[in-house]
Design an enzyme around this catalytic site. Structure first.
Site, PDB file in Angstrom:
ATOM      1  N   GLN A 115      25.469 -14.596   7.331  1.00  0.00           N
ATOM      2  CA  GLN A 115      24.554 -13.588   6.841  1.00  0.00           C
ATOM      3  C   GLN A 115      25.365 -12.345   6.479  1.00  0.00           C
ATOM      4  O   GLN A 115      26.548 -12.279   6.779  1.00  0.00           O
ATOM      5  CB  GLN A 115      23.507 -13.278   7.890  1.00  0.00           C
TER       6      GLN A 115
ATOM      7  N   ASN B 163      10.295 -21.188   5.445  1.00  0.00           N
ATOM      8  CA  ASN B 163      11.710 -21.434   5.732  1.00  0.00           C
ATOM      9  C   ASN B 163      11.828 -22.568   6.740  1.00  0.00           C
ATOM     10  O   ASN B 163      11.083 -22.596   7.730  1.00  0.00           O
ATOM     11  CB  ASN B 163      12.332 -20.163   6.338  1.00  0.00           C
ATOM     12  N   GLU B 164      12.733 -23.478   6.498  1.00  0.00           N
ATOM     13  CA  GLU B 164      13.008 -24.582   7.438  1.00  0.00           C
ATOM     14  C   GLU B 164      11.704 -25.111   8.062  1.00  0.00           C
ATOM     15  O   GLU B 164      11.532 -25.135   9.278  1.00  0.00           O
ATOM     16  CB  GLU B 164      14.009 -24.140   8.520  1.00  0.00           C
TER      17      GLU B 164
ATOM     18  N   TYR C 257      25.122 -25.634   7.322  1.00  0.00           N
ATOM     19  CA  TYR C 257      26.139 -24.802   7.977  1.00  0.00           C
ATOM     20  C   TYR C 257      27.364 -25.641   8.315  1.00  0.00           C
ATOM     21  O   TYR C 257      27.241 -26.833   8.648  1.00  0.00           O
ATOM     22  CB  TYR C 257      25.571 -24.194   9.267  1.00  0.00           C
TER      23      TYR C 257
ATOM     24  N   GLU D  57      20.980 -20.953   2.563  1.00  0.00           N
ATOM     25  CA  GLU D  57      21.760 -20.584   3.761  1.00  0.00           C
ATOM     26  C   GLU D  57      23.001 -21.461   3.817  1.00  0.00           C
ATOM     27  O   GLU D  57      22.894 -22.692   3.826  1.00  0.00           O
ATOM     28  CB  GLU D  57      20.939 -20.778   5.040  1.00  0.00           C
TER      29      GLU D  57
HETATM   30  O1  AHR Z   1      20.898 -18.014   9.872  1.00  0.00           O
HETATM   31  C1  AHR Z   1      20.449 -18.301  11.154  1.00  0.00           C
HETATM   32  C2  AHR Z   1      19.315 -19.305  11.163  1.00  0.00           C
HETATM   33  O2  AHR Z   1      19.784 -20.525  10.706  1.00  0.00           O
HETATM   34  C3  AHR Z   1      18.151 -19.011  10.257  1.00  0.00           C
HETATM   35  O3  AHR Z   1      17.237 -18.147  10.837  1.00  0.00           O
HETATM   36  C4  AHR Z   1      17.535 -20.361  10.077  1.00  0.00           C
HETATM   37  O4  AHR Z   1      16.874 -20.479   8.839  1.00  0.00           O
HETATM   38  C5  AHR Z   1      18.715 -21.305  10.203  1.00  0.00           C
HETATM   39  O5  AHR Z   1      18.470 -22.322  11.074  1.00  0.00           O
END
Ligand code: AHR
Length: 500
Positions: free
Chosen positions: A347, A175-176, A242, A298
């Site tokens: 989430q 992840n990331e 995001y 995400e």
């Molecule tokens: O969703 C919160 C965080 O955001 C996750 O852990 C990460 O993958 C992203 O930076």
């Protein structure tokens, strides 16, 4: 009354299937998402099924959650799965260093996750540890979960109470990895991806859809390198984005904002369209037939944590603004359904743009929940082409459309969803359904609107923002005429007369 915006939905022009996985969710060991939000343990006074709280389960079932990603997020690259199996009382206790520095007792592990998915009827999506894990650890996890023969890992799974292997389709290799998942360069990660994924085996008839860790926002070079070096070895490539008004360093409160921050938020949500278009264009160079799915694993809003809460828990309230952000994203994903195979809201409970908030034994549904509930009719439906005028917000020249609209057909019925992004003006719209092959009737409509753009639900007033029938929609001669209140979301259903 303003001049109505004229839009055409082409009922005879299907642009692709909206994978139900576009309505996926994400649950990380972060704050009160897993612990308290989903898992309370079998001995809790909160009613539960095998440790998972019943009220939350029941609400989630109504969403038809198609898929759940776990255990992270950043937590995934610090998670050692062996700590989370076997008798709960002897599982390792440790610090969740990334999120709030709290004790992680590992009571929610692999078996509990699969049980949650089973209770939800959701497909499991596991994210493996590349950052601080080993190839052997990842390979053994897959063996533990999916191998049906005689082997150390499958024997251990049986000892731990699970005779049959689980079915596991979706597996993420880290992840990331450009950030919390190892701070790697794309060239280095691409090589690691090639190596780790080799040992993510298909046992028996289980077939794994391998997802490579993709780009942060607009890091197009990352996508280019991954595709160039590893495309034939992946089924999906992820993207994280995001919606953050202000900036990463200077986030804004979830509840206090004015119209200018509203517009900034809408503009940032709409950016998802550009990001998908550009990443997908790069993917097209290496994968013109679009075999590889873009996995938006995400997405969602990220505001300041609520005052008085642990800042590492990312607990935030959720208003009509979040509802509009959700509608915009889902409409963008529908539009790109030929490339976007999955998208997971970040989430599920109590963290970031959650659909549910809990406090002790109380629970509430957020405005975002209602959008996902209203839009679930689009899952696995055929997206229909749309053209027309989407208007303009009075946003001081930011150029935002007033409306976003999407339409799909499933089992004969057509659903049209609409979002009015303008915080202070209603939107009159005329949507012609062109190319219908039968007589249709407008059989239902739902609306999500409020008297304030900051409206939200609280434990004291959990139904301040709730769906209601959409009365301001008429159907005459193949055209839908509707008036959407400011800052609102609506869905209508059109049904062939002979289906009624
Ligand atoms: O969703 C919160 C965080 O955001 C996750 O852990 C990460 O993958 C992203 O930076």
């Amino acid at each position: 009354m303003t001049t109505p915006k004229k839009i055409v939905v082409h009922a005879d022009w299907e642009v692709g299937t909206i994978s139900r996985h576009i309505y996926g969710h994400f649950a990380e060991h972060l704050g009160r998402c897993i612990y308290e939000g989903l898992w309370v343990g079998e001995d809790s006074s909160i009613a539960n099924t095998d440790g998972i709280r019943n009220d939350v389960l029941e609400a989630l079932r109504k969403l038809q959650v198609p898929l759940l990603r776990w255990p992270g997020g950043c937590f995934a690259d610090e998670y050692h799965w062996k700590d989370g199996v076997g008798p709960r009382e002897s599982r390792k206790r440790m610090i969740n260093t990334h999120w709030g520095g709290v004790i992680e007792n590992n009571h929610f592990g692999t078996h509990e996750f699969f049980r949650l998915c089973e209770l939800l009827g959701a497909e499991p999506y596991i994210c493996g540890n590349v950052g601080s894990g080993t190839v052997q650890e990842m390979s053994e996890w897959v063996e533990y979960m999916t191998f049906d023969g005689e082997s150390p890992m499958s024997n251990w799974r049986k000892e731990n109470g699970r005779e049959q292997p689980w079915k596991l389709k979706y597996f993420g290799v880290g992840n990331e990895n450009w950030g919390c998942g190892g701070n790697m360069h794309p060239e280095y990660y691409a090589d690691l991806y090639r190596r780790f994924q080799t040992y993510v085996r298909n046992y028996g008839d289980n077939r794994i859809y391998k997802i490579a860790g993709g780009a942060n926002v607009d890091d197009y070079r990352w996508t280019e390198v991954l595709m160039r070096k590893a495309a034939p070895l992946m089924d999906g490539l992820s993207l994280h984005y995001y919606t953050i008004p202000g900036s990463w360093e200077q986030k804004q409160p979830a509840l206090e904002f004015d119209e200018s921050v509203w517009y900034e938020t809408m503009a940032k949500a709409l950016r998802m369209d550009e990001l998908i278009t550009r990443h997908s264009t790069i993917m097209d160079q290496y994968d013109p037939k679009r075999r590889i799915g873009l996995i938006v694993d995400e997405w969602g809003t990220w505001f300041l944590p609520e005052p008085g809460t642990n800042p590492g828990f990312l607990y935030q309230q959720n208003t009509m603004r979040d509802a509009l952000v959700a509608a915009i994203h889902l409409h963008v994903f529908h539009k790109h359904c030929n490339r976007v195979h999955m998208a997971n809201l970040a989430q599920m409970v109590n963290v970031l743009q959650a659909v549910i908030l809990t406090e002790g034994e109380r629970m509430l549904l957020t405005p975002t929940y209602h959008v996902l509930e209203m839009f679930k009719v689009h899952q696995d439906a055929e997206a229909l082409a749309i053209h027309g005028e989407f208007g303009a917000c009075e946003d001081g020249g930011k150029g935002l459309p007033q409306l976003t609209v999407s339409a799909s057909r499933k089992d004969g019925a057509i659903h049209v969803s609409m979002a009015n992004l303008d915080p202070s003006r209603s939107a009159d719209v005329k949507i012609e359904l062109r190319g219908l092959s039968a007589a249709y009737d407008l059989t239902s409509g739902r609306l999500l609107a409020a008297d304030d753009i900051r409206a939200h639900n609280t434990f004291e007033r959990p139904d301040r923002v709730a769906q209601r029938p959409f009365d301001d929609a008429r159907w005459t001669d193949g055209t839908l005429s509707a008036c959407l209140p400011p800052a609102s979301v609506a869905v209508v259903r059109l049904q062939p007369r002979d289906m009624e």
